[in-house]
Design an enzyme around this catalytic site. Structure first.
Site, mmCIF file in Angstrom:
data_model
loop_
_atom_site.group_PDB
_atom_site.id
_atom_site.type_symbol
_atom_site.label_atom_id
_atom_site.label_comp_id
_atom_site.label_asym_id
_atom_site.label_seq_id
_atom_site.Cartn_x
_atom_site.Cartn_y
_atom_site.Cartn_z
ATOM 1 N N GLY A 134 60.840 13.391 31.768
ATOM 2 C CA GLY A 134 60.598 14.831 31.659
ATOM 3 C C GLY A 134 59.124 15.156 31.478
ATOM 4 O O GLY A 134 58.278 14.263 31.351
ATOM 5 N N ASP A 135 58.815 16.451 31.529
ATOM 6 C CA ASP A 135 57.459 16.962 31.305
ATOM 7 C C ASP A 135 56.436 16.418 32.289
ATOM 8 O O ASP A 135 55.254 16.266 31.967
ATOM 9 C CB ASP A 135 56.990 16.657 29.858
ATOM 10 C CG ASP A 135 57.935 17.239 28.842
ATOM 11 O OD1 ASP A 135 58.557 18.266 29.130
ATOM 12 O OD2 ASP A 135 58.048 16.653 27.743
ATOM 13 N N LYS A 153 56.778 19.808 36.366
ATOM 14 C CA LYS A 153 57.663 20.480 37.341
ATOM 15 C C LYS A 153 57.354 21.980 37.445
ATOM 16 O O LYS A 153 57.297 22.531 38.538
ATOM 17 C CB LYS A 153 59.139 20.274 36.935
ATOM 18 C CG LYS A 153 59.567 18.807 36.934
ATOM 19 C CD LYS A 153 60.982 18.621 36.414
ATOM 20 C CE LYS A 153 61.141 18.891 34.943
ATOM 21 N NZ LYS A 153 60.458 17.930 34.048
ATOM 22 N N GLY A 154 57.164 22.604 36.274
ATOM 23 C CA GLY A 154 56.906 24.051 36.264
ATOM 24 C C GLY A 154 55.691 24.395 37.092
ATOM 25 O O GLY A 154 55.723 25.303 37.928
ATOM 26 N N ALA A 165 64.618 22.366 28.249
ATOM 27 C CA ALA A 165 63.472 22.276 29.151
ATOM 28 C C ALA A 165 62.357 23.205 28.680
ATOM 29 O O ALA A 165 62.614 24.254 28.106
ATOM 30 C CB ALA A 165 63.891 22.662 30.568
ATOM 31 N N GLY A 166 61.140 22.787 28.956
ATOM 32 C CA GLY A 166 59.982 23.662 28.755
ATOM 33 C C GLY A 166 59.091 23.459 29.959
ATOM 34 O O GLY A 166 58.499 22.394 30.111
ATOM 35 N N HIS A 167 59.047 24.425 30.853
ATOM 36 C CA HIS A 167 58.288 24.294 32.090
ATOM 37 C C HIS A 167 57.058 25.185 32.018
ATOM 38 O O HIS A 167 57.176 26.405 31.924
ATOM 39 C CB HIS A 167 59.168 24.642 33.297
ATOM 40 C CG HIS A 167 60.291 23.673 33.509
ATOM 41 N ND1 HIS A 167 61.207 23.773 34.523
ATOM 42 C CD2 HIS A 167 60.628 22.548 32.814
ATOM 43 C CE1 HIS A 167 62.057 22.755 34.444
ATOM 44 N NE2 HIS A 167 61.730 22.009 33.406
ATOM 45 N N THR A 213 66.437 18.181 21.356
ATOM 46 C CA THR A 213 65.658 19.408 21.109
ATOM 47 C C THR A 213 66.453 20.371 20.218
ATOM 48 O O THR A 213 65.953 21.421 19.845
ATOM 49 C CB THR A 213 65.331 20.123 22.431
ATOM 50 O OG1 THR A 213 66.565 20.487 23.060
ATOM 51 C CG2 THR A 213 64.517 19.236 23.364
ATOM 52 N N GLN A 264 64.275 18.184 32.936
ATOM 53 C CA GLN A 264 64.220 16.825 32.387
ATOM 54 C C GLN A 264 63.712 15.847 33.470
ATOM 55 O O GLN A 264 62.973 16.251 34.348
ATOM 56 C CB GLN A 264 65.581 16.373 31.833
ATOM 57 C CG GLN A 264 65.993 17.107 30.549
ATOM 58 C CD GLN A 264 66.576 18.489 30.777
ATOM 59 O OE1 GLN A 264 67.504 18.658 31.526
ATOM 60 N NE2 GLN A 264 66.031 19.499 30.121
ATOM 61 N N THR A 307 69.762 13.137 28.107
ATOM 62 C CA THR A 307 70.333 14.476 27.958
ATOM 63 C C THR A 307 71.757 14.447 28.499
ATOM 64 O O THR A 307 72.262 13.381 28.878
ATOM 65 C CB THR A 307 69.431 15.542 28.622
ATOM 66 O OG1 THR A 307 69.889 16.832 28.206
ATOM 67 C CG2 THR A 307 69.449 15.434 30.147
ATOM 68 N N GLY A 326 57.142 21.348 20.449
ATOM 69 C CA GLY A 326 55.819 21.106 19.875
ATOM 70 C C GLY A 326 55.644 19.686 19.348
ATOM 71 O O GLY A 326 54.582 19.339 18.820
ATOM 72 N N LYS A 357 48.315 14.890 36.622
ATOM 73 C CA LYS A 357 47.486 14.543 35.457
ATOM 74 C C LYS A 357 46.555 13.352 35.680
ATOM 75 O O LYS A 357 46.203 12.654 34.726
ATOM 76 C CB LYS A 357 48.383 14.312 34.233
ATOM 77 C CG LYS A 357 49.116 15.589 33.808
ATOM 78 C CD LYS A 357 49.709 15.487 32.446
ATOM 79 C CE LYS A 357 49.423 16.684 31.597
ATOM 80 N NZ LYS A 357 50.024 16.710 30.294
ATOM 81 N N VAL A 403 45.153 17.907 39.412
ATOM 82 C CA VAL A 403 43.955 17.535 38.639
ATOM 83 C C VAL A 403 43.678 18.495 37.482
ATOM 84 O O VAL A 403 42.564 18.598 36.998
ATOM 85 C CB VAL A 403 42.715 17.425 39.566
ATOM 86 C CG1 VAL A 403 42.858 16.239 40.502
ATOM 87 C CG2 VAL A 403 42.488 18.722 40.359
#
Ligand code: GDP
Ligand code: IMO
Ligand code: MG
Length: 423
Positions: free
Chosen positions: A12-13, A16-17, A39-41, A129, A224, A239, A302, A331, A413
């Site tokens: 995850g993370d 995607k967003g 999820a947090g996008h 979560t 995810q 999950t 967080g 990244k 980037v």
């Protein structure tokens, strides 16, 4: 027109967003197919950072309709918060956000059950979560759940009451100290349901079928990542949904022969939030540097994300299971400044070298085998085209493409929409 998929290949993370937001310019419909507010996008443009949990990441584009599919689980309280946060952007939400009648509802007592289950596990907790995801999918497969479509029926509150009562009995069974005021939680829930009902509920499989027939371009957005998949992830530290490509078929009602491109997204290194095995995890300064430079904190909770080198054994597994046709590497900028970079190309597994992802990757069984490559020093964040990328980064990309046998089409980037290099 075939339906394209975008899904995370790690834990995850992956970003995607951001990428769904970038790609929405080329699509008519963005449809989330599984998961929920776990999820947090994150997406960023014009200097503003947005975090979405249930609402698809195409919502900021005028051209696109956004659909929350049947495979998603929805918490009206969190959904309302997301809607509230979007109000100031004048997005005309009602005409461009539709919800599947078959999506399941997360009740306040599902969240409490999640908390009780985790508390009862002690050190063996999943690191959930605590958004009620597991208990909601349990009610779905147990055939006890409530669906969005139920909210259109006159007796939905009775159905709610009977399920919530059952949950309360289950919470007491756990025999853990969970403090809550159900009346207060229910007041918030009922208020949020009223707001949710102002949106349009649809039979999303029919909507998508018709859209496809009309030649509309559809992108399915995953949540995810493959290593959190209920079947193929690092069970039980996963999950409760199928995060892999097959989940898009069941989570939207799209037939397998209607799937087009499968866009797989990964970080140039690896992160994981929550418990569970993570063979390439770093506990040293390198791991801290990745966490700091990558601002690795969960967008939903967080919590700091655990960081480590890229795990090619796990990535190959994810590429195969999903049938990935294009890759996106995120990244790369975070790794700038590392003299040497490591990539895990095999596992030493119970004393034997293996290249496949085994049943059990607990640390007592698995030690990563690394290949070392030269790092890059350049600041990538202002680069806008592939020909500006440093040679050592191109070597890193070439190595991965050769190993994975899939082209890397996007190199990201930075977090902003514009910090995206197409190859
Ligand atoms: P998702 O759950 O896959 O949508 O990813 P998250 O939003 O949870 O986490 C990705 C984080 O990395 C967010 O804070 C993004 O803003 C950020 N991000 C995405 N792509 C890049 C990138 O290429 N470079 C950097 N430095 N940050 C990025
Ligand atoms: P996005 O879509 C990263 C992790 C949790 C925990 C496990 C189970 O932003 O990539 P759950 O709440 O589902 O019971 O948690 O899965 N997890 C995620 N980790 N990104 C996510 O979503 C996640 N959703 C759940 O940390 O380890
Ligand atoms: Mg996230």
């Amino acid at each position: 027109m075939a339906v394209d998929l975008l899904l995370g290949l790690q834990w995850g993370d992956e970003g995607k967003g951001k990428i769904v937001d970038v790609l929405t310019a080329n699509y008519d419909i963005i449809a989330r197919f599984q998961g929920g507010p776990n999820a947090g996008h994150t997406l960023e443009f014009d200097g503003i950072k947005h975090v979405l949990h249930t609402i698809p990441s195409g919502i900021f584009h005028k051209n696109a309709v956004n659909i929350v599919g049947n495979g998603v689980v929805i918490d009206p309280v969190i959904f309302k918060k997301e809607l509230d946060a979007l109000k100031k952007f004048n997005l005309d939400i009602k005409s461009k956000l539709f919800i599947s009648r078959k999506a399941h509802l997360i009740l306040p007592t599902h969240r409490l059950l999640d908390a009780a289950s985790e508390a009862s596990k002690g050190k063996a907790k999943i690191g959930s979560t605590l958004k009620g995801i597991g208990p909601t999918y349990m009610d779905k497969t147990g055939r006890n759940g409530m669906r969005i479509g139920d909210l259109e029926l006159s007796d939905w509150k009775e159905k709610y009451r009977s399920l919530a009562n059952k949950h309360e009995a289950m919470i007491s069974f756990y025999n853990v100290d969970i403090q809550y005021d159900l009346a207060e939680l229910e007041a918030d829930f009922f208020k949020a349901v009223t707001e949710l009902k102002e949106l349009t509920f649809i039979d999303s499989e029919e909507y998508l079928y018709q859209a496809q027939k009309q030649g509309k371009k559809i992108l399915a957005e995953g949540a995810q990542g493959s290593l959190l998949d209920i079947d193929f992830g690092t069970y039980p530290f996963v999950t409760s949904s199928n995060t892999t490509a097959a989940g898009a078929c069941t989570g939207l009602g799209v037939a397998p022969n209607q799937i087009g491109e499968v866009k797989g997204i990964f970080k140039a290194y690896t992160t994981r939030v929550g418990s569970g095995p993570f063979p390439t995890e770093l506990f040293d300064e390198d791991g801290e540097t990745m966490g700091r430079a990558g601002n690795e904190f969960g967008a939903t909770t967080g919590r700091p994300r655990r960081c480590g080198w890229l795990d090619l054994v796990a990535l190959k597994y994810a590429v195969r299971i999903n049938g990935v046709t294009e890759l996106m590497m995120m990244k790369g900028d975070v790794l700038s400044g590392f003299e040497k970079l490591k990539i895990c190309t095999a596992y030493s597994y119970k004393g034997e070298i293996i290249e496949h992802f085994p049943y059990n990757i607990e640390p007592e069984n698995v030690t990563p085998v690394y290949t070392e490559m030269n790092g890059w020093k350049e600041d990538l964040t202002k680069m806008t085209s592939a020909d500006q990328l440093p040679k050592t980064l191109n070597d890193y990309i070439d190595f991965l493409e050769k190993e994975l046998e899939v082209p890397i089409k996007i190199v990201s980037v930075g977090p902003d929409r514009t910090q995206t290099i197409h190859r």
